[in-house]
Design a protein around this motif. Structure first.
Motif, short mmCIF file in Angstrom:
data_model
loop_
_atom_site.label_atom_id
_atom_site.label_comp_id
_atom_site.label_asym_id
_atom_site.label_seq_id
_atom_site.Cartn_x
_atom_site.Cartn_y
_atom_site.Cartn_z
N GLY A 1 26.66 70.94 8.74
CA GLY A 1 25.85 71.04 9.94
C GLY A 1 25.79 72.49 10.37
N ASN A 2 24.78 72.82 11.15
CA ASN A 2 24.62 74.18 11.64
C ASN A 2 24.25 74.12 13.12
OD1 ASN A 2 24.30 76.93 11.88
ND2 ASN A 2 22.33 76.99 10.84
N TYR A 3 25.08 74.73 13.93
CA TYR A 3 24.81 74.87 15.36
C TYR A 3 24.10 76.21 15.50
CZ TYR A 3 25.87 75.26 20.42
OH TYR A 3 25.81 75.41 21.79
N ALA A 4 22.78 76.20 15.36
CA ALA A 4 21.99 77.44 15.34
C ALA A 4 22.09 78.21 16.66
CB ALA A 4 20.55 77.13 15.00
N GLY A 5 22.23 77.51 17.77
CA GLY A 5 22.39 78.20 19.05
C GLY A 5 23.69 78.96 19.11
N SER A 6 24.66 78.44 18.40
CA SER A 6 25.97 79.05 18.21
C SER A 6 26.71 79.37 19.51
CB SER A 6 25.86 80.26 17.30
OG SER A 6 25.65 79.81 15.97
N TYR A 7 27.62 80.32 19.44
CA TYR A 7 28.52 80.59 20.56
C TYR A 7 27.78 81.05 21.81
CZ TYR A 7 32.75 81.92 23.04
OH TYR A 7 33.75 82.02 23.98
N GLU B 1 19.56 69.53 2.87
CA GLU B 1 19.41 70.06 4.22
C GLU B 1 20.65 69.77 5.05
OE1 GLU B 1 16.91 71.87 5.71
OE2 GLU B 1 16.16 72.05 3.67
N ALA B 2 21.01 70.73 5.86
CA ALA B 2 22.13 70.57 6.78
C ALA B 2 21.63 69.93 8.07
CB ALA B 2 22.76 71.92 7.09
N LYS B 3 22.50 69.23 8.73
CA LYS B 3 22.15 68.61 10.01
C LYS B 3 22.11 69.71 11.08
CE LYS B 3 23.73 65.13 13.29
NZ LYS B 3 24.79 64.15 13.59
N ALA B 4 21.09 69.68 11.89
CA ALA B 4 20.96 70.66 12.99
C ALA B 4 21.68 70.11 14.22
CB ALA B 4 19.49 70.90 13.31
N TYR B 5 22.57 70.92 14.76
CA TYR B 5 23.34 70.52 15.94
C TYR B 5 22.86 71.26 17.17
CZ TYR B 5 26.82 67.79 13.44
OH TYR B 5 27.44 66.82 12.72
N LYS B 6 22.92 70.58 18.30
CA LYS B 6 22.59 71.15 19.59
C LYS B 6 23.86 71.13 20.45
CE LYS B 6 17.73 70.49 19.46
NZ LYS B 6 17.47 71.65 18.67
N TYR B 7 23.79 71.75 21.61
CA TYR B 7 24.93 71.85 22.51
C TYR B 7 25.57 70.48 22.78
CZ TYR B 7 27.60 72.23 26.82
OH TYR B 7 28.58 72.14 27.76
N GLU B 8 24.76 69.48 23.08
CA GLU B 8 25.28 68.16 23.42
C GLU B 8 26.07 67.56 22.26
OE1 GLU B 8 21.98 69.03 23.74
OE2 GLU B 8 22.04 69.38 25.90
N ASP B 9 25.60 67.79 21.03
CA ASP B 9 26.31 67.29 19.85
C ASP B 9 27.68 67.95 19.72
OD1 ASP B 9 23.95 65.83 19.10
OD2 ASP B 9 23.16 67.66 18.17
N ILE B 10 27.72 69.26 19.93
CA ILE B 10 28.98 70.00 19.83
C ILE B 10 29.93 69.58 20.95
CG2 ILE B 10 30.04 72.30 19.82
CD1 ILE B 10 28.34 71.63 17.32
N LYS B 11 29.38 69.37 22.12
CA LYS B 11 30.19 68.92 23.27
C LYS B 11 30.85 67.58 22.94
CE LYS B 11 31.32 69.65 27.62
NZ LYS B 11 32.14 70.75 28.05
N ASN B 12 30.12 66.69 22.27
CA ASN B 12 30.69 65.39 21.86
C ASN B 12 31.80 65.56 20.83
OD1 ASN B 12 29.00 63.94 23.58
ND2 ASN B 12 27.43 63.68 22.00
N ILE B 13 31.63 66.49 19.91
CA ILE B 13 32.66 66.75 18.89
C ILE B 13 33.93 67.28 19.57
CG2 ILE B 13 33.30 68.24 16.94
CD1 ILE B 13 30.36 68.03 16.03
N VAL B 14 33.75 68.17 20.53
CA VAL B 14 34.90 68.74 21.25
C VAL B 14 35.60 67.67 22.08
CG1 VAL B 14 35.55 70.38 23.07
CG2 VAL B 14 33.97 71.09 21.27
N ALA B 15 34.82 66.80 22.70
CA ALA B 15 35.38 65.76 23.56
C ALA B 15 36.12 64.68 22.77
CB ALA B 15 34.28 65.12 24.40
N ALA B 16 35.63 64.38 21.57
CA ALA B 16 36.24 63.34 20.73
C ALA B 16 36.43 63.87 19.32
CB ALA B 16 35.38 62.09 20.74
N PRO B 17 37.46 64.71 19.10
CA PRO B 17 37.68 65.29 17.77
C PRO B 17 37.90 64.21 16.71
CG PRO B 17 39.16 66.28 19.39
CD PRO B 17 38.47 65.12 20.06
N SER B 18 37.45 64.52 15.50
CA SER B 18 37.59 63.59 14.39
C SER B 18 38.03 64.36 13.15
CB SER B 18 36.23 62.91 14.13
OG SER B 18 36.22 62.29 12.88
N GLU B 19 38.84 63.71 12.32
CA GLU B 19 39.27 64.37 11.08
C GLU B 19 38.13 64.49 10.09
OE1 GLU B 19 42.83 62.94 9.30
OE2 GLU B 19 43.92 62.90 11.19
#
Length: 184
Positions: A166-172, A67-85
């Motif tokens: 992971g899958n950001y189902a809400g997407s763009y 199973e892939a991890k389900a991502y929500k807006y807040e999770d994506i916002k955290n990835i954008v704010a603190a990018p990681s390799e």
């Protein structure tokens, strides 16, 4: 009267009174077939009616799909704010859609025009997309416009050996909606 054809035997005549019985058997066969398709320990099913013997055998293998991890807006916002390799945002929309707008830091690997992208060699990937092919240990977080293509892309990446997905189902659409609400 109705004719019932079988690849094993010649056509048989079915009387109307037998149709209900045959329909019930067919429903049972269908239900049992679904169970065997879901359970790899049930390799063969045979159902016999008064007229014919039907059998079904599974001719495919069952994939172990993590199973892939389900991502929500807040999770994506955290990835954008603190990018990681170790995490990569992957926009699977077509290049024209990506050019119209995308989540900051995302890379474009279009699913429709390049469905097997993650199966390419490192050199072919670099040449096709302009950046290095992600390592298998990298978590790939997929998104598209509304979640359909990202789900398909995520499942396909699994078949190419990417276990961290992971899958950001809400997407763009979800991203833009939240970003616009934050600006208002």
């Amino acid at each position: 009267m109705f004719a019932f054809r079988s690849s094993v035997a010649r056509a048989a005549v079915v009387r109307p009174a037998t149709i209900l019985k045959s329909a019930a058997i067919a429903r049972s066969f269908s239900a049992v077939s679904k169970v065997s398709a879901l359970n790899p320990n049930v390799p063969r099913i045979a159902v016999t009616s008064g007229l014919k013997s039907f059998s079904s055998q599974r001719f495919y293998s069952v994939l172990n799909h993590a199973e892939a991890k389900a991502y929500k807006y807040e999770d994506i916002k955290n990835i954008v704010a603190a990018p990681s390799e170790s995490t990569l945002l992957v926009d699977v929309r077509e290049p024209a859609e990506f050019a119209e707008g995308h989540i900051p830091g995302a890379v474009n690997v279009p699913f429709k025009s390049s469905p097997g992208a993650f199966g390419l060699s490192a050199e072919e990937f670099q040449e096709s997309f302009g950046f290095a092919k992600p390592e298998k240990e990298t978590e790939l977080v997929f998104y598209c416009l509304g979640g359909v293509r990202s789900t398909a892309a995520e499942e396909l990446a699994d078949s190419f050996g990417y276990a961290k997905r992971g899958n950001y189902a809400g997407s763009y659409e979800d991203w833009v909606s939240h970003e616009n609400a934050a600006k208002a």
